[in-house]
Design a protein around this motif. Structure first.
Motif, PDB file in Angstrom:
ATOM      1  N   PRO A 121      -4.012   8.373   6.799  1.00 32.29           N
ATOM      2  CA  PRO A 121      -3.220   7.273   7.357  1.00 32.29           C
ATOM      3  C   PRO A 121      -4.065   6.057   7.709  1.00 32.29           C
ATOM      4  CG  PRO A 121      -3.472   9.054   8.962  1.00 32.29           C
ATOM      5  CD  PRO A 121      -4.014   9.566   7.667  1.00 32.29           C
ATOM      6  N   ARG A 122      -5.377   6.230   7.757  1.00 39.52           N
ATOM      7  CA  ARG A 122      -6.254   5.113   8.095  1.00 39.52           C
ATOM      8  C   ARG A 122      -6.548   4.223   6.886  1.00 39.52           C
ATOM      9  NH1 ARG A 122     -11.332   6.604  11.755  1.00 39.52           N
ATOM     10  NH2 ARG A 122     -11.380   4.317  11.669  1.00 39.52           N
ATOM     11  N   VAL A 123      -6.280   4.725   5.699  1.00 37.80           N
ATOM     12  CA  VAL A 123      -6.662   3.991   4.482  1.00 37.80           C
ATOM     13  C   VAL A 123      -5.500   3.141   3.990  1.00 37.80           C
ATOM     14  CG1 VAL A 123      -7.349   4.248   2.067  1.00 37.80           C
ATOM     15  CG2 VAL A 123      -8.397   5.687   3.822  1.00 37.80           C
ATOM     16  N   SER A 124      -5.749   1.841   3.842  1.00 39.97           N
ATOM     17  CA  SER A 124      -4.712   0.923   3.355  1.00 39.97           C
ATOM     18  C   SER A 124      -4.888   0.597   1.879  1.00 39.97           C
ATOM     19  CB  SER A 124      -4.747  -0.380   4.162  1.00 39.97           C
ATOM     20  OG  SER A 124      -6.032  -0.980   4.088  1.00 39.97           O
ATOM     21  N   ARG A 125      -6.145   0.618   1.397  1.00 39.32           N
ATOM     22  CA  ARG A 125      -6.381   0.259   0.009  1.00 39.32           C
ATOM     23  C   ARG A 125      -7.643   0.956  -0.485  1.00 39.32           C
ATOM     24  NH1 ARG A 125      -5.591  -5.845  -2.355  1.00 39.32           N
ATOM     25  NH2 ARG A 125      -5.478  -5.268  -4.557  1.00 39.32           N
ATOM     26  N   VAL A 126      -7.606   1.405  -1.748  1.00 40.92           N
ATOM     27  CA  VAL A 126      -8.762   2.068  -2.361  1.00 40.92           C
ATOM     28  C   VAL A 126      -9.122   1.328  -3.638  1.00 40.92           C
ATOM     29  CG1 VAL A 126      -9.681   4.209  -3.332  1.00 40.92           C
ATOM     30  CG2 VAL A 126      -8.082   4.308  -1.413  1.00 40.92           C
ATOM     31  N   TYR A 127     -10.412   1.088  -3.809  1.00 34.53           N
ATOM     32  CA  TYR A 127     -10.950   0.525  -5.044  1.00 34.53           C
ATOM     33  C   TYR A 127     -11.838   1.574  -5.702  1.00 34.53           C
ATOM     34  CZ  TYR A 127      -9.681  -3.948  -2.869  1.00 34.53           C
ATOM     35  OH  TYR A 127      -8.999  -4.979  -2.258  1.00 34.53           O
ATOM     36  N   ALA A 128     -11.970   1.516  -7.016  1.00 36.12           N
ATOM     37  CA  ALA A 128     -12.853   2.417  -7.746  1.00 36.12           C
ATOM     38  C   ALA A 128     -13.686   1.606  -8.725  1.00 36.12           C
ATOM     39  CB  ALA A 128     -12.051   3.483  -8.497  1.00 36.12           C
ATOM     40  N   ALA A 129     -14.978   1.897  -8.763  1.00 36.68           N
ATOM     41  CA  ALA A 129     -15.878   1.178  -9.663  1.00 36.68           C
ATOM     42  C   ALA A 129     -16.698   2.171 -10.484  1.00 36.68           C
ATOM     43  CB  ALA A 129     -16.804   0.270  -8.863  1.00 36.68           C
ATOM     44  N   PRO A 130     -16.455   2.274 -11.799  1.00 34.41           N
ATOM     45  CA  PRO A 130     -15.434   1.542 -12.550  1.00 34.41           C
ATOM     46  C   PRO A 130     -14.077   2.244 -12.592  1.00 34.41           C
ATOM     47  CG  PRO A 130     -16.821   2.743 -14.074  1.00 34.41           C
ATOM     48  CD  PRO A 130     -17.371   3.015 -12.695  1.00 34.41           C
ATOM     49  N   GLY A 131     -13.990   3.492 -12.123  1.00 33.94           N
ATOM     50  CA  GLY A 131     -12.727   4.212 -12.177  1.00 33.94           C
ATOM     51  C   GLY A 131     -12.424   4.725 -13.569  1.00 33.94           C
ATOM     52  N   ASN A 132     -11.197   5.246 -13.748  1.00 37.37           N
ATOM     53  CA  ASN A 132     -10.758   5.728 -15.056  1.00 37.37           C
ATOM     54  C   ASN A 132      -9.241   5.633 -15.146  1.00 37.37           C
ATOM     55  OD1 ASN A 132      -9.590   8.127 -13.918  1.00 37.37           O
ATOM     56  ND2 ASN A 132     -11.542   9.194 -14.069  1.00 37.37           N
ATOM     57  N   GLY A 133      -8.684   6.138 -16.251  1.00 37.70           N
ATOM     58  CA  GLY A 133      -7.253   6.002 -16.481  1.00 37.70           C
ATOM     59  C   GLY A 133      -6.391   6.662 -15.434  1.00 37.70           C
ATOM     60  N   GLY A 134      -6.845   7.759 -14.860  1.00 27.78           N
ATOM     61  CA  GLY A 134      -6.070   8.444 -13.827  1.00 27.78           C
ATOM     62  C   GLY A 134      -6.209   7.802 -12.464  1.00 27.78           C
ATOM     63  N   MET A 135      -7.406   7.341 -12.138  1.00 26.24           N
ATOM     64  CA  MET A 135      -7.632   6.714 -10.835  1.00 26.24           C
ATOM     65  C   MET A 135      -6.828   5.442 -10.674  1.00 26.24           C
ATOM     66  SD  MET A 135     -11.608   7.086  -9.738  1.00 26.24           S
ATOM     67  CE  MET A 135     -12.485   7.720 -11.137  1.00 26.24           C
ATOM     68  N   ALA A 136      -6.486   4.800 -11.786  1.00 28.87           N
ATOM     69  CA  ALA A 136      -5.746   3.538 -11.714  1.00 28.87           C
ATOM     70  C   ALA A 136      -4.406   3.695 -11.021  1.00 28.87           C
ATOM     71  CB  ALA A 136      -5.546   2.986 -13.131  1.00 28.87           C
ATOM     72  N   GLU A 137      -3.884   4.919 -10.919  1.00 31.59           N
ATOM     73  CA  GLU A 137      -2.615   5.136 -10.225  1.00 31.59           C
ATOM     74  C   GLU A 137      -2.763   5.060  -8.711  1.00 31.59           C
ATOM     75  OE1 GLU A 137      -0.843   8.744 -11.510  1.00 31.59           O
ATOM     76  OE2 GLU A 137      -0.675   8.124 -13.609  1.00 31.59           O
ATOM     77  N   GLY A 138      -3.971   5.358  -8.201  1.00 36.65           N
ATOM     78  CA  GLY A 138      -4.156   5.368  -6.751  1.00 36.65           C
ATOM     79  C   GLY A 138      -5.179   4.384  -6.249  1.00 36.65           C
ATOM     80  N   ALA A 139      -5.833   3.681  -7.166  1.00 40.72           N
ATOM     81  CA  ALA A 139      -6.883   2.753  -6.773  1.00 40.72           C
ATOM     82  C   ALA A 139      -6.899   1.563  -7.724  1.00 40.72           C
ATOM     83  CB  ALA A 139      -8.241   3.455  -6.796  1.00 40.72           C
ATOM     84  N   GLU A 140      -7.426   0.451  -7.249  1.00 39.75           N
ATOM     85  CA  GLU A 140      -7.658  -0.697  -8.121  1.00 39.75           C
ATOM     86  C   GLU A 140      -9.020  -0.528  -8.779  1.00 39.75           C
ATOM     87  OE1 GLU A 140      -8.418  -5.517  -7.876  1.00 39.75           O
ATOM     88  OE2 GLU A 140      -7.151  -4.558  -6.340  1.00 39.75           O
ATOM     89  N   CYS A 141      -9.037  -0.403 -10.106  1.00 37.00           N
ATOM     90  CA  CYS A 141     -10.290  -0.193 -10.829  1.00 37.00           C
ATOM     91  C   CYS A 141     -10.994  -1.532 -11.049  1.00 37.00           C
ATOM     92  CB  CYS A 141     -10.028   0.505 -12.159  1.00 37.00           C
ATOM     93  SG  CYS A 141      -9.402   2.191 -11.958  1.00 37.00           S
ATOM     94  N   LEU A 142     -12.309  -1.507 -10.865  1.00 37.05           N
ATOM     95  CA  LEU A 142     -13.118  -2.725 -10.917  1.00 37.05           C
ATOM     96  C   LEU A 142     -14.009  -2.723 -12.158  1.00 37.05           C
ATOM     97  CD1 LEU A 142     -14.284  -2.667  -7.184  1.00 37.05           C
ATOM     98  CD2 LEU A 142     -12.350  -3.923  -8.144  1.00 37.05           C
ATOM     99  N   PRO A 143     -14.351  -3.877 -12.673  1.00 31.90           N
ATOM    100  CA  PRO A 143     -15.164  -3.964 -13.899  1.00 31.90           C
ATOM    101  C   PRO A 143     -16.660  -3.891 -13.629  1.00 31.90           C
ATOM    102  CG  PRO A 143     -14.508  -6.156 -13.259  1.00 31.90           C
ATOM    103  CD  PRO A 143     -13.882  -5.219 -12.252  1.00 31.90           C
TER     104      PRO A 143
END
Length: 421
Positions: free
Chosen positions: A23-45
């Protein structure tokens, strides 16, 4: 809180999935992430080792916590740089991460402090290493000293196999700079166990044990991989053995690092062999195991963010960590040819809808419009929870059978050892 997860594999997808539950987390980013993470996080280049860009992003976006998944950014000094800039980050500093980044460093640390492990010698000369093998005989284990993505270890059953492993690592440099030195160990026998702990320098809080499957084919045949599946708990290994591993290995290792002036904050992973003399260290890792994270994190009942923050801030002793009773099994679906050469860009179909007792963690995938396509050797980690190993295993394999991509292969004996006892 705004959280940044560094990495692109199944472990990092599991971290994103678990962090999103806080409940403390408002936004998640992933660097670089992958196709599945894009559903729960903003993937970064940004790649996982693009330290300058990641520091700049964390400062510009007001990231409250950065969680480092893989080993390469740890050895690139990402944690050191983040801390220098006053940014909160979970993971050990580069000097502490040497416990994974250099097999020699880890073995010599254990030798100095009496931590149970296999006998060993380290070499930076290939001919000298070969002479040693010929004198010792086989079986022996040949390890590239540095990071080799889980593939720099050869269990050589003959002297010829050991010499070939030395030649590939030190002369052909198939692992790059990681093979400049090799460590040659006696071959230990028994069952393996993965035991991880949160460590904040002084406090060691063990996680539930797991067992992974490194060889690519059923029956532990074929070359080692990054891991073809895992399960937790490990019912055939008595809890007393687990407690002994905590008391004789994890806690003494944290103490040894502190005594040598090395602050260790993060996950300490011990890959263990349960020998007739008790548990002995095969290897240490400086982060969550992959695929072990995919069975450990679903069993964690507590808020992961609270644990990571407490570890990073040196107050781990204050936090209660609770675990679910359910068992978890993860089956890795890999590309044809892995751990060697493989194709990418192949469409993935049949992915199930998310469910409370079944999660598909993406490892080597990317999104192309509305499609998911393969982008790596280990493509998916199909994880299921159940009242026991048998139920979790059945659920995982049911999901695996419905997923399709050209050339997909997976082991059919994940967790079978747990059912035999």
């Amino acid at each position: 809180m705004r959280v940044l997860v560094i990495g692109s594999g199944g472990r990092e997808h599991a971290l994103v999935w678990k962090l999103r539950q806080s409940p403390r987390v408002s936004r998640v980013y992933a660097a670089p992430g992958n196709g599945g993470m894009a559903e729960g996080a903003e993937c970064l280049p940004f790649s996982a080792t693009a330290v300058d860009e990641l520091v700049r992003f964390a400062e510009d976006e007001g990231i409250d916590l950065t969680v480092v998944g893989p080993e390469a950014p740890l050895m690139a000094g990402l944690v050191d740089r983040f801390e220098e800039r006053g940014l909160k980050v979970f993971g050990p500093r580069r000097k502490a991460a040497l416990i994974e980044g250099s097999k020699r460093f880890a073995k010599e640390l254990m030798a100095r402090h009496g931590i149970p492990t296999a006998r060993f010698r380290a070499f930076n000369d290939a001919e000298e290493a070969k002479r040693y093998v010929r004198a010792q005989g086989a079986p022996v284990v040949v390890k590239a000293d540095g990071l080799a993505a889980g593939k720099g270890v050869v269990v050589a059953r003959t002297v010829e196999e050991a010499e070939e492993a030395i030649r590939q690592a030190m002369e052909e440099r198939v692992f790059g700079a990681a093979g400049e030195e090799v460590v040659i160990e006696e071959c230990l026998f028994g069952q393996e166990m993965s035991l991880m702990a949160f460590v904040d320098g002084e406090t060691v809080r063990p996680m539930e044990p797991a067992q992974d499957h490194k060889p690519v084919f059923d029956g532990d045949r074929g070359p080692n991989t990054g891991g073809m599946g895992a399960y937790s708990p490990v019912p055939q290994i008595p809890r007393e053995v687990v407690r002994r591993a905590v008391d004789k290995i994890l806690k003494p290792t944290a103490r040894a690092l502190a005594e040598e002036g090395i602050l260790y904050r993060g996950v300490l992973y011990a890959g263990l062999m349960i020998t007739p003399e008790g548990p002995k260290v095969i290897e240490f890792n400086a982060r969550f195991g992959d695929p072990e994270a995919q069975v450990i994190l679903p069993r964690l009942e507590s808020d992961l963010v609270e644990i990571l923050l407490a570890t990073a801030e040196g107050r781990l002793a204050e936090v209660e960590i609770r675990w679910r009773e359910e068992a978890a099994v993860c089956v890795v679906m890999a590309s044809e040819g892995y751990p060697g050469c493989y194709r990418t860009g192949l469409p993935v179909t049949g992915l199930p809808e998310p469910a409370a007792d079944r999660i598909v963690f993406h490892a080597g995938t990317r999104r192309e419009g509305d499609r998911i396509v393969t982008a790596g050797g280990r493509v998916l980690g199909v994880t299921a929870l159940g009242s026991d190993i048998a139920e979790a295993r059945n659920k995982a394999y049911d999901a695996v059978e419905a997923i399709r991509f050209e050339g997909a292969h997976f082991r059919r004996d994940i967790a079978a050892r747990a059912l035999k006892g």
